[in-house]
Design an enzyme around this catalytic site. Structure first.
Site: not given
Length: 368
Positions: A35, A132, A160, A215, A258, A305-307
């Site tokens: 998953k 759940r 589970h 599993r 920043y 930062c983002m990048d």
């Protein structure tokens, strides 16, 4: 694709090693959990690896994940853990096993399919304390009645564990509830060919509870399934690499990035790494995380930062643009684990790997 020399390496041999380790420990068959794009490792290539290894079937969280794997040409039977609409099930019966997780869901399916419901394979999810998903003990009689009335194809049953990673006694309690529930169903003349309850932590630390299948998910990727106990024989599957994009000097008294959260007390050499939170590198690692350059740990200074983010390179005299950087994995004698980054970011190891975005290419290697 590799324009900024930033990519994830996924080691197939290590993945197979981990599958084999779990198989040997439990003496059971394995349902690899793929998953969330195999927890960020890439579901399609690892589904192929698991299929070639010889597993009978795999598991995914949602039907769409299974469809993607099958469309890639991996025709392996796939257990879907979570809810799928009756219409989507109708369009994807062949090759899939669906979960019945409540009496209401079962009634919905019967209302939609009628007697044709027996064309579909199902596993029963029994709620033993996770609370759940799963059929409650109180619902069992009505579920049994409907299974018989509509001749529903029960391929298996599972539950589970909520606390296998903390190694507590609730594991035993859940296991016993599951066994009692399964026996109750089977005593009603309903066959349950396959039973499974062990996740990664239970497979390694409670192998006596392994049934027909186990599993495992996180442990198959070489990530530790518990904060309490370490399994040294697991081999990490993922390495995250990047490069040095800029070198410079941050002068004493100057700030970086920043918000000006870091000020240099003296002149220090710095290096900029072309990776950021848009790649899945946690912003919470600002002023906390580190990378490896020349095999040395270089601390992140300032905000991620983002990048991009910036590291201090004080212990390195000759860092150059284009040199290799390791964000997760081994470089020379040092190693950065997903567990270390998770501790620094206040999260868990598979949150670290599953957040690595599609912007970061994956390459698959067969080497040790």
């Amino acid at each position: 694709m590799f324009d900024r020399k930033t990519f994830v390496e996924v080691n197939i041999k290590n993945y197979i090693h981990n599958l084999e380790l779990i198989k040997q420990r439990t003496k059971s068959n394995i349902i690899p959990v793929l998953k969330a794009d195999s927890y960020g490792h890439g579901a399609v290539p690892l589904a192929k690896a698991a299929y070639n290894y010889g597993v009978d079937f795999i598991a995914v969280a949602f039907l769409g994940e299974g469809i993607e794997i099958r469309k890639s040409g991996v025709n392996i039977e796939t257990l879907v853990f979570n809810y799928a609409t009756p219409k989507s099930i109708e369009e994807n019966i062949e090759g899939f096993i669906y979960t019945i997780g409540s009496l209401k869901q079962l009634n919905e399916l019967i209302q939609y399919f009628g007697k044709d419901i027996n064309k579909i394979k199902f596993h029963l999810n029994i709620n033993t304390g996770m609370n759940r998903m799963g059929i409650s003990i109180e619902e069992l009689d009505n579920v049994i009645k409907l299974i018989k009335e509509y001749n529903i194809n029960i391929h298996g049953a599972y539950s589970h564990f909520a606390t296998a990673d903390t190694l507590d006694n609730f594991v035993k309690e859940q296991y016993e509830k599951f066994i009692l529930a399964v026996k109750y169903i089977e005593n009603s003349n309903i066959s349950i060919p396959i039973k499974h309850i062990c996740n990664s932590a239970a497979s390694l630390y409670f192998p006596k509870y392994a049934l027909d299948y186990v599993r495992p998910g996180i442990a198959t990727y070489g990530l530790q399934p518990s904060d309490i106990k370490t399994e040294k024989e697991l081999k990490p599957v993922l390495t995250w690499k990047s490069t040095v994009a800029r070198v410079g000097i941050l002068k004493g008294g100057e700030s970086v990035s920043y918000g000006r959260t870091y000020f240099a007390k003296k002149d220090i050499p710095i290096a900029t790494i072309p990776v950021g939170y848009a790649d899945g590198y946690f912003r919470q690692l600002s002023n906390k995380g580190y990378v490896l350059i020349h095999g040395e740990k270089c601390n992140i200074i300032g905000r991620v930062c983002m990048d991009q983010f910036v590291v201090e390179a004080t212990n390195l005299s000759d860092v150059k643009i284009g040199e290799d950087v390791v964000l997760i994995g081994q470089q020379d004698k040092n190693f950065i684990s997903a567990e270390e980054l998770a501790d620094l970011a206040g999260t868990i190891n598979y949150d670290i790997t599953s957040k690595i975005t599609k912007r970061v290419p994956r390459i698959y290697i067969e080497e040790e």
